[in-house]
Design a protein around this motif. Structure first.
Motif, PDB file in Angstrom:
ATOM      1  N   ASP A 181     -30.734   1.882  44.212  1.00 50.54           N
ATOM      2  CA  ASP A 181     -31.734   1.327  43.302  1.00 50.54           C
ATOM      3  C   ASP A 181     -33.083   1.927  43.648  1.00 50.54           C
ATOM      4  OD1 ASP A 181     -30.040  -0.350  41.890  1.00 50.54           O
ATOM      5  OD2 ASP A 181     -30.231  -1.963  43.355  1.00 50.54           O
ATOM      6  N   ASP A 194     -34.790  11.456  40.077  1.00 53.33           N
ATOM      7  CA  ASP A 194     -34.627  10.026  39.838  1.00 53.33           C
ATOM      8  C   ASP A 194     -34.774   9.670  38.359  1.00 53.33           C
ATOM      9  OD1 ASP A 194     -34.292   9.550  42.581  1.00 53.33           O
ATOM     10  OD2 ASP A 194     -36.451   9.266  42.873  1.00 53.33           O
ATOM     11  N   THR A 241     -29.930   6.610  40.082  1.00 52.87           N
ATOM     12  CA  THR A 241     -29.325   5.277  40.046  1.00 52.87           C
ATOM     13  C   THR A 241     -27.927   5.282  39.426  1.00 52.87           C
ATOM     14  OG1 THR A 241     -30.269   4.814  37.876  1.00 52.87           O
ATOM     15  CG2 THR A 241     -31.561   4.128  39.821  1.00 52.87           C
ATOM     16  N   ASP A 277     -23.452   2.076  33.589  1.00 51.21           N
ATOM     17  CA  ASP A 277     -23.654   2.399  35.001  1.00 51.21           C
ATOM     18  C   ASP A 277     -22.409   3.061  35.569  1.00 51.21           C
ATOM     19  OD1 ASP A 277     -21.920   0.269  35.239  1.00 51.21           O
ATOM     20  OD2 ASP A 277     -23.280  -1.000  36.362  1.00 51.21           O
ATOM     21  N   THR A 332     -33.653   2.445  35.997  1.00 45.15           N
ATOM     22  CA  THR A 332     -33.822   2.213  37.425  1.00 45.15           C
ATOM     23  C   THR A 332     -32.846   1.176  37.908  1.00 45.15           C
ATOM     24  OG1 THR A 332     -35.507   0.558  36.988  1.00 45.15           O
ATOM     25  CG2 THR A 332     -36.256   2.804  37.405  1.00 45.15           C
TER      26      THR A 332
END
Length: 151
Positions: A3, A14, A55, A117, A151
């Motif tokens: 994270d 990132d 992430t 994700d 993020t």
């Protein structure tokens, strides 16, 4: 996936660039399974290639103008695959009824977003908009796809 917490130094990897594509032309479709095929009109694929952030999370947003010739539904969704070739690679987020939908015979513009994700940080993926109907003929226009790092 790490994270990005308060105080974390943010690096270019990132937050890779947001990717977006649009398809303004209108087309008709009658498939009851998700497809890229049109039965009439000016179909153009709405698709992007993107890099997964550190992430491993992105948010895709799909929107469009939808109408159905009767009481059936017109639906859009996003499919995400590995690699940089649109429509090729291993499916990591399959087409499903998670995108915008409209049931009825008057145009409506709608959109939805989904958090995805588990992506491999720094890996390349491709995403495209697919469409289907539940019955009848659907008309689709002004489709848009945005994939944003999260993020």
């Amino acid at each position: 996936m790490p994270d990005l917490l308060a105080g974390t130094t943010v690096l270019a990897a990132d937050t890779p660039p947001t990717a977006s594509a649009t398809g303004d032309a209108s087309f008709d479709a009658t498939s009851t399974t998700y497809t890229t095929t049109a039965t009439a009109g000016s179909y153009s694929e709405v698709a992007v290639v993107f890099t997964a952030p550190t992430t491993g999370r992105v948010k895709w947003t799909v929107s469009g103008r939808l109408i159905n010739s009767g009481t059936g539904g017109a639906l859009l969704t996003c499919e995400v695959r590995t690699g940089s070739t649109i429509g090729s690679g291993t499916v990591v987020d399959s087409a499903g009824d998670r995108g915008p939908s409209h049931y009825g015979a008057s145009f409506a513009r709608s959109g939805t977003s989904r958090l995805l994700d588990g992506l491999t940080p720094g890996a390349t993926y491709n995403a495209r908009v697919l469409h289907r109907v539940t019955a009848g003929t659907g008309s689709f226009a002004l489709r848009e796809l945005i994939v944003e790092p999260c993020t």
